[in-house]
Design a protein around this motif. Structure first.
Motif, PDB file in Angstrom:
ATOM      1  N   LEU A   1       5.204  15.392  -5.264  1.00 21.81           N
ATOM      2  CA  LEU A   1       4.974  14.588  -4.058  1.00 21.81           C
ATOM      3  C   LEU A   1       5.362  15.405  -2.829  1.00 21.81           C
ATOM      4  CD1 LEU A   1       4.053  11.705  -3.405  1.00 21.81           C
ATOM      5  CD2 LEU A   1       6.450  10.995  -3.481  1.00 21.81           C
ATOM      6  N   VAL A   2       4.416  15.579  -1.900  1.00 27.45           N
ATOM      7  CA  VAL A   2       4.722  16.363  -0.700  1.00 27.45           C
ATOM      8  C   VAL A   2       4.803  15.501   0.555  1.00 27.45           C
ATOM      9  CG1 VAL A   2       3.902  18.568  -1.595  1.00 27.45           C
ATOM     10  CG2 VAL A   2       2.278  17.051  -0.454  1.00 27.45           C
ATOM     11  N   ASP A   3       4.222  14.303   0.508  1.00 28.22           N
ATOM     12  CA  ASP A   3       4.369  13.366   1.633  1.00 28.22           C
ATOM     13  C   ASP A   3       3.923  12.000   1.136  1.00 28.22           C
ATOM     14  OD1 ASP A   3       4.974  12.406   4.139  1.00 28.22           O
ATOM     15  OD2 ASP A   3       3.480  13.607   5.212  1.00 28.22           O
ATOM     16  N   SER A   4       4.261  10.975   1.894  1.00 23.97           N
ATOM     17  CA  SER A   4       3.874   9.631   1.471  1.00 23.97           C
ATOM     18  C   SER A   4       3.930   8.701   2.667  1.00 23.97           C
ATOM     19  CB  SER A   4       4.840   9.116   0.402  1.00 23.97           C
ATOM     20  OG  SER A   4       6.127   8.948   0.970  1.00 23.97           O
ATOM     21  N   TYR A   5       3.292   7.552   2.512  1.00 22.98           N
ATOM     22  CA  TYR A   5       3.396   6.522   3.548  1.00 22.98           C
ATOM     23  C   TYR A   5       3.330   5.152   2.887  1.00 22.98           C
ATOM     24  CZ  TYR A   5       3.672   4.836   8.207  1.00 22.98           C
ATOM     25  OH  TYR A   5       4.147   4.232   9.341  1.00 22.98           O
TER      26      TYR A   5
ATOM     27  N   MET B   1      -7.855  16.744  -0.946  1.00 20.38           N
ATOM     28  CA  MET B   1      -7.475  17.000   0.437  1.00 20.38           C
ATOM     29  C   MET B   1      -7.735  18.452   0.822  1.00 20.38           C
ATOM     30  SD  MET B   1      -6.706  13.948   1.003  1.00 20.38           S
ATOM     31  CE  MET B   1      -6.114  13.987   2.687  1.00 20.38           C
ATOM     32  N   LEU B   2      -7.948  18.658   2.135  1.00 23.40           N
ATOM     33  CA  LEU B   2      -8.192  20.002   2.658  1.00 23.40           C
ATOM     34  C   LEU B   2      -6.921  20.553   3.296  1.00 23.40           C
ATOM     35  CD1 LEU B   2     -11.565  19.036   4.295  1.00 23.40           C
ATOM     36  CD2 LEU B   2     -11.328  20.823   2.563  1.00 23.40           C
ATOM     37  N   GLY B   3      -6.748  21.845   3.202  1.00 19.96           N
ATOM     38  CA  GLY B   3      -5.642  22.480   3.911  1.00 19.96           C
ATOM     39  C   GLY B   3      -4.359  22.521   3.099  1.00 19.96           C
TER      40      GLY B   3
ATOM     41  N   VAL C   1       0.855  -1.201   0.000  1.00 20.11           N
ATOM     42  CA  VAL C   1       0.000   0.000   0.000  1.00 20.11           C
ATOM     43  C   VAL C   1       0.887   1.246   0.000  1.00 20.11           C
ATOM     44  CG1 VAL C   1      -1.851   1.231   1.230  1.00 20.11           C
ATOM     45  CG2 VAL C   1      -1.656  -1.263   1.457  1.00 20.11           C
ATOM     46  N   VAL C   2       0.569   2.205  -0.860  1.00 24.43           N
ATOM     47  CA  VAL C   2       1.180   3.533  -0.724  1.00 24.43           C
ATOM     48  C   VAL C   2       0.082   4.585  -0.626  1.00 24.43           C
ATOM     49  CG1 VAL C   2       3.468   3.293  -1.773  1.00 24.43           C
ATOM     50  CG2 VAL C   2       1.488   3.756  -3.233  1.00 24.43           C
ATOM     51  N   HIS C   3       0.295   5.519   0.271  1.00 28.72           N
ATOM     52  CA  HIS C   3      -0.503   6.740   0.309  1.00 28.72           C
ATOM     53  C   HIS C   3       0.419   7.821  -0.241  1.00 28.72           C
ATOM     54  CE1 HIS C   3      -2.636   4.302   3.290  1.00 28.72           C
ATOM     55  NE2 HIS C   3      -3.641   5.144   3.241  1.00 28.72           N
ATOM     56  N   LEU C   4       0.064   8.368  -1.381  1.00 29.10           N
ATOM     57  CA  LEU C   4       0.891   9.405  -2.004  1.00 29.10           C
ATOM     58  C   LEU C   4       0.135  10.727  -1.910  1.00 29.10           C
ATOM     59  CD1 LEU C   4       1.898   7.417  -5.224  1.00 29.10           C
ATOM     60  CD2 LEU C   4       3.294   7.750  -3.166  1.00 29.10           C
ATOM     61  N   PHE C   5       0.757  11.709  -1.285  1.00 34.01           N
ATOM     62  CA  PHE C   5       0.132  13.028  -1.129  1.00 34.01           C
ATOM     63  C   PHE C   5       0.822  13.990  -2.084  1.00 34.01           C
ATOM     64  CE2 PHE C   5      -0.526  10.753   2.814  1.00 34.01           C
ATOM     65  CZ  PHE C   5      -1.890  10.906   2.992  1.00 34.01           C
ATOM     66  N   TRP C   6       0.034  14.598  -2.943  1.00 34.86           N
ATOM     67  CA  TRP C   6       0.590  15.416  -4.026  1.00 34.86           C
ATOM     68  C   TRP C   6       0.096  16.848  -3.952  1.00 34.86           C
ATOM     69  CZ3 TRP C   6       3.848  12.700  -7.233  1.00 34.86           C
ATOM     70  CH2 TRP C   6       3.679  11.316  -7.316  1.00 34.86           C
TER      71      TRP C   6
ATOM     72  N   LEU D   1      -4.040  16.575  -3.219  1.00 30.88           N
ATOM     73  CA  LEU D   1      -4.760  15.322  -3.435  1.00 30.88           C
ATOM     74  C   LEU D   1      -3.972  14.145  -2.895  1.00 30.88           C
ATOM     75  CD1 LEU D   1      -4.384  13.903  -6.973  1.00 30.88           C
ATOM     76  CD2 LEU D   1      -3.573  16.209  -6.565  1.00 30.88           C
ATOM     77  N   CYS D   2      -4.724  13.074  -2.617  1.00 34.26           N
ATOM     78  CA  CYS D   2      -4.109  11.820  -2.174  1.00 34.26           C
ATOM     79  C   CYS D   2      -4.439  10.747  -3.195  1.00 34.26           C
ATOM     80  CB  CYS D   2      -4.664  11.413  -0.809  1.00 34.26           C
ATOM     81  SG  CYS D   2      -4.071   9.787  -0.267  1.00 34.26           S
ATOM     82  N   VAL D   3      -3.416   9.989  -3.571  1.00 35.16           N
ATOM     83  CA  VAL D   3      -3.634   8.760  -4.335  1.00 35.16           C
ATOM     84  C   VAL D   3      -3.188   7.620  -3.430  1.00 35.16           C
ATOM     85  CG1 VAL D   3      -2.967   7.393  -6.355  1.00 35.16           C
ATOM     86  CG2 VAL D   3      -3.253   9.896  -6.566  1.00 35.16           C
ATOM     87  N   MET D   4      -4.161   6.821  -3.006  1.00 32.11           N
ATOM     88  CA  MET D   4      -3.848   5.626  -2.228  1.00 32.11           C
ATOM     89  C   MET D   4      -3.916   4.457  -3.203  1.00 32.11           C
ATOM     90  SD  MET D   4      -6.116   4.057   0.862  1.00 32.11           S
ATOM     91  CE  MET D   4      -5.629   2.550   1.700  1.00 32.11           C
TER      92      MET D   4
END
Ligand code: 76R
Length: 251
Positions: free
Chosen positions: A105-109, A72-74, A37-42, A79-82
């Motif tokens: 890409l600004v964050d990920s998990y 995404m808010l804030g 699983v990746v959560h990609l925050f863009w 946006l998030c692509v999971m």
């Protein structure tokens, strides 16, 4: 306009080249059970290309990977692509394609689906739903993700409790969670040794206040009150890729 279209075509060809190289040259990186699983925050960069983003997402889906998109808010992300896949290479290629499409890409998990050791006794059907979830769940647009760990310091060390004590605390946790049946779907994915925290918590709820209420309620469970540590919280709304790109201004 013509130039832009040609640029898109070149980029999409580039994705095909990377994908076919990966398929021909690299053995799949597949977990023994469950999914990567990746959560990609863009954020949307100045060169972002809507068609190329949509093409990257549909290619992943055509290969059988699951994609959840959220606006995404804030300030933390647009946006998030999971994405969930049996092959971690496919997650890598998706990330490459989205970056080449101009998203930043600004964050990920990174995590893996799992059956909790405290859920070893649950029916097989429930285990399969943990390992191979079908996402996104219907009619639960309120979306939230955060990573968490269980404390292991002088004040409280989850990992020095014996199994029965941990199991009793997780039973209390599960009972307070079940009060939200129907309003909320939780997906707990394991990330010990994989990313900075021990789990990724992904919540899908009917209403935004369900997210707040479940997390607040659990703060009083001993498993959370004494032992939980949290990373950054991300909140948004699940929608189709088209809807997400439009609402974040990538037209
Ligand atoms: O899998 C199951 O549904 C069985 C019961 C259960 C387990 C084993 C369960 C139920 N959870 C389990 C494991 Mn959970 N959960 C969280 C959070 O914000 C916080 O304080 C914690 C973040 C939420 C909101 C939540 C919700 N849970 C876990 C684990 C792994 C522990 C391990 O393996 O060591 C973590 C980190 C975790 C965290 N949990 C539920 C919920 C809800 C709503 C339920 C009921 C689900 C349902 O019945 O459908």
């Amino acid at each position: 306009m013509v130039g832009e279209r040609t640029g898109t075509a070149l980029r999409i060809d580039g994705h095909h080249a990377v994908r076919s190289y990966t398929q021909r040259m690299l053995a799949p990186a597949t977990p023994g059970e469950g999914l990567g699983v990746v959560h990609l925050f863009w954020s949307v960069g100045p060169l972002a290309d809507r068609d190329a983003v949509l093409a990257a997402l549909s290619t992943a889906q055509e290969q059988g990977d699951q994609i959840v998109t959220a606006s995404m808010l804030g300030h933390k992300a647009d946006l998030c692509v999971m994405a969930l896949s049996v092959d971690l290479w496919r997650l890598r290629v998706l990330q490459t394609a989205l970056a080449q499409a101009g998203l930043e890409l600004v964050d990920s998990y990174v995590s893996l689906t799992e059956v909790s050791e405290y859920a070893a006794g649950v029916p097989d059907e429930m285990k399969q739903a943990r390992l191979y979830p079908e996402l996104p769940p219907p009619e639960k647009p309120a979306f939230c993700f955060y990573p968490m760990s269980k404390r292991r310091n002088g004040d409280g060390n989850w990992f020095t409790l014996d199994f029965e004590a941990r199991k009793a605390l997780m039973y209390e946790h599960g009972a307070s969670g079940r009060a939200f049946a129907g309003r909320l779907v939780q997906l707990i994915t394991g990330s010990t040794g994989v990313d900075d925290f021990e789990w990724g918590v992904t919540l899908f709820a009917q209403r935004p206040d369900d997210l707040k209420e479940v997390v607040y309620t659990m703060r009083f469970d001993e498993a959370s009150a004494i032992y939980a540590e949290f990373g950054t919280f991300y909140t948004g709304m699940v929608a189709t890729p088209d809807e997400v790109l439009t609402t974040v201004g990538l037209l």
